[in-house]
Design a protein around this motif. Structure first.
Motif, short mmCIF file in Angstrom:
data_model
loop_
_atom_site.label_atom_id
_atom_site.label_comp_id
_atom_site.label_asym_id
_atom_site.label_seq_id
_atom_site.Cartn_x
_atom_site.Cartn_y
_atom_site.Cartn_z
N VAL A 36 -2.44 14.52 10.00
CA VAL A 36 -3.58 13.79 9.45
C VAL A 36 -3.30 13.37 8.01
O VAL A 36 -3.65 12.25 7.60
N GLY A 37 -2.67 14.22 7.24
CA GLY A 37 -2.37 13.89 5.85
C GLY A 37 -1.49 12.66 5.71
O GLY A 37 -1.68 11.84 4.81
N VAL A 38 -0.54 12.50 6.61
CA VAL A 38 0.33 11.33 6.58
C VAL A 38 -0.48 10.08 6.92
O VAL A 38 -0.34 9.03 6.29
N ALA A 39 -1.35 10.18 7.92
CA ALA A 39 -2.17 9.04 8.30
C ALA A 39 -3.14 8.64 7.19
O ALA A 39 -3.41 7.45 6.99
N LEU A 40 -3.66 9.61 6.47
CA LEU A 40 -4.58 9.30 5.38
C LEU A 40 -3.86 8.75 4.15
O LEU A 40 -4.44 7.98 3.38
N LEU A 41 -2.62 9.12 3.97
CA LEU A 41 -1.85 8.68 2.81
C LEU A 41 -1.31 7.26 2.99
O LEU A 41 -1.12 6.55 2.00
N LEU A 42 -1.08 6.84 4.21
CA LEU A 42 -0.47 5.54 4.49
C LEU A 42 -1.19 4.36 3.82
O LEU A 42 -0.53 3.55 3.17
N PRO A 43 -2.52 4.21 3.93
CA PRO A 43 -3.16 3.05 3.29
C PRO A 43 -2.98 3.03 1.77
O PRO A 43 -2.82 1.96 1.19
N PHE A 44 -3.01 4.20 1.14
CA PHE A 44 -2.83 4.25 -0.32
C PHE A 44 -1.44 3.78 -0.72
O PHE A 44 -1.27 3.07 -1.71
N VAL A 45 -0.44 4.18 0.05
CA VAL A 45 0.94 3.78 -0.25
C VAL A 45 1.10 2.27 -0.05
O VAL A 45 1.69 1.58 -0.89
N VAL A 46 0.54 1.76 1.04
CA VAL A 46 0.67 0.32 1.34
C VAL A 46 -0.04 -0.51 0.27
O VAL A 46 0.51 -1.49 -0.23
N PHE A 47 -1.29 -0.14 -0.06
CA PHE A 47 -2.00 -0.88 -1.10
C PHE A 47 -1.31 -0.74 -2.46
O PHE A 47 -1.28 -1.69 -3.25
N GLY A 48 -0.75 0.42 -2.74
CA GLY A 48 -0.02 0.62 -3.99
C GLY A 48 1.20 -0.27 -4.09
O GLY A 48 1.47 -0.86 -5.14
N LEU A 49 1.93 -0.39 -3.00
CA LEU A 49 3.10 -1.27 -2.99
C LEU A 49 2.69 -2.74 -3.16
O LEU A 49 3.35 -3.49 -3.88
N ALA A 50 1.61 -3.14 -2.49
CA ALA A 50 1.14 -4.52 -2.62
C ALA A 50 0.66 -4.79 -4.05
O ALA A 50 0.94 -5.86 -4.62
N TRP A 51 -0.04 -3.85 -4.64
CA TRP A 51 -0.50 -4.01 -6.02
C TRP A 51 0.69 -4.09 -6.97
O TRP A 51 0.71 -4.90 -7.90
N PHE A 52 1.70 -3.25 -6.75
CA PHE A 52 2.90 -3.26 -7.58
C PHE A 52 3.62 -4.60 -7.48
O PHE A 52 4.07 -5.16 -8.49
N ALA A 53 3.72 -5.14 -6.26
CA ALA A 53 4.36 -6.45 -6.08
C ALA A 53 3.57 -7.54 -6.80
O ALA A 53 4.15 -8.43 -7.42
N PHE A 54 2.23 -7.44 -6.74
CA PHE A 54 1.40 -8.43 -7.44
C PHE A 54 1.54 -8.31 -8.95
O PHE A 54 1.62 -9.32 -9.66
N PHE A 67 2.36 -6.34 1.57
CA PHE A 67 1.40 -5.49 2.29
C PHE A 67 1.76 -5.38 3.76
O PHE A 67 1.86 -4.29 4.31
N PHE A 68 1.96 -6.53 4.42
CA PHE A 68 2.23 -6.50 5.86
C PHE A 68 3.61 -5.95 6.19
O PHE A 68 3.75 -5.16 7.14
N VAL A 69 4.60 -6.29 5.42
CA VAL A 69 5.95 -5.78 5.68
C VAL A 69 6.00 -4.27 5.45
O VAL A 69 6.56 -3.53 6.28
N SER A 70 5.40 -3.79 4.36
CA SER A 70 5.42 -2.35 4.11
C SER A 70 4.60 -1.60 5.17
O SER A 70 4.96 -0.50 5.56
N SER A 71 3.51 -2.21 5.65
CA SER A 71 2.74 -1.58 6.73
C SER A 71 3.58 -1.40 7.98
O SER A 71 3.63 -0.32 8.58
N ILE A 72 4.27 -2.45 8.38
CA ILE A 72 5.10 -2.41 9.59
C ILE A 72 6.24 -1.41 9.43
O ILE A 72 6.49 -0.59 10.32
N VAL A 73 6.92 -1.45 8.30
CA VAL A 73 8.06 -0.56 8.07
C VAL A 73 7.62 0.90 8.03
O VAL A 73 8.25 1.77 8.65
N LEU A 74 6.53 1.19 7.31
CA LEU A 74 6.07 2.58 7.20
C LEU A 74 5.56 3.11 8.53
O LEU A 74 5.81 4.27 8.87
N ILE A 75 4.83 2.30 9.29
CA ILE A 75 4.36 2.75 10.61
C ILE A 75 5.54 3.04 11.53
O ILE A 75 5.56 4.04 12.24
N TYR A 76 6.54 2.16 11.52
CA TYR A 76 7.74 2.38 12.33
C TYR A 76 8.44 3.68 11.93
O TYR A 76 8.83 4.48 12.78
#
Length: 92
Positions: A36-54, A67-76
């Motif tokens: 559960v901790g990994v699933a809850l952490l995933l959105p924060f990491v993805v949004f953080g990476l997107a914010w960092f890129a912006f 956002f979309f690339v990091s989502s796909i890569v992290l889920i995989y």
């Protein structure tokens, strides 16, 4: 066909890999679920990476693509990491 077995932590019964319910105590068996901790952490990491890129580029399209690339890569990566994980859920 493999002869892999799994051992129930509640009744210590050996069951063939792939069963949905333990043969001994009828606990539910789940395969490949991430903690559960990994699933809850995933959105924060993805949004953080997107914010960092912006913040680096100032470009909205770059942050959306990030956002979309990091989502796909992290889920995989998460699915691959926990693919062999077996969880027994005891029924009361």
């Amino acid at each position: 066909m493999s002869n892999k077995t799994i051992s129930c932590p509640f009744c210590f019964t050996e069951s063939p890999h792939g069963v949905k319910i333990c043969i001994g105590c009828h606990a539910k068996v789940a395969y490949g679920e991430s903690p559960v901790g990994v699933a809850l952490l995933l959105p924060f990491v993805v949004f953080g990476l997107a914010w960092f890129a912006f913040s680096l580029t100032g470009s909205t399209p770059v942050s959306v693509i990030t956002f979309f690339v990091s989502s796909i890569v992290l889920i995989y990566k998460i699915k691959k990491t926990y693919a062999d994980r077996v969880i027994f859920i005891q029924r009361n």
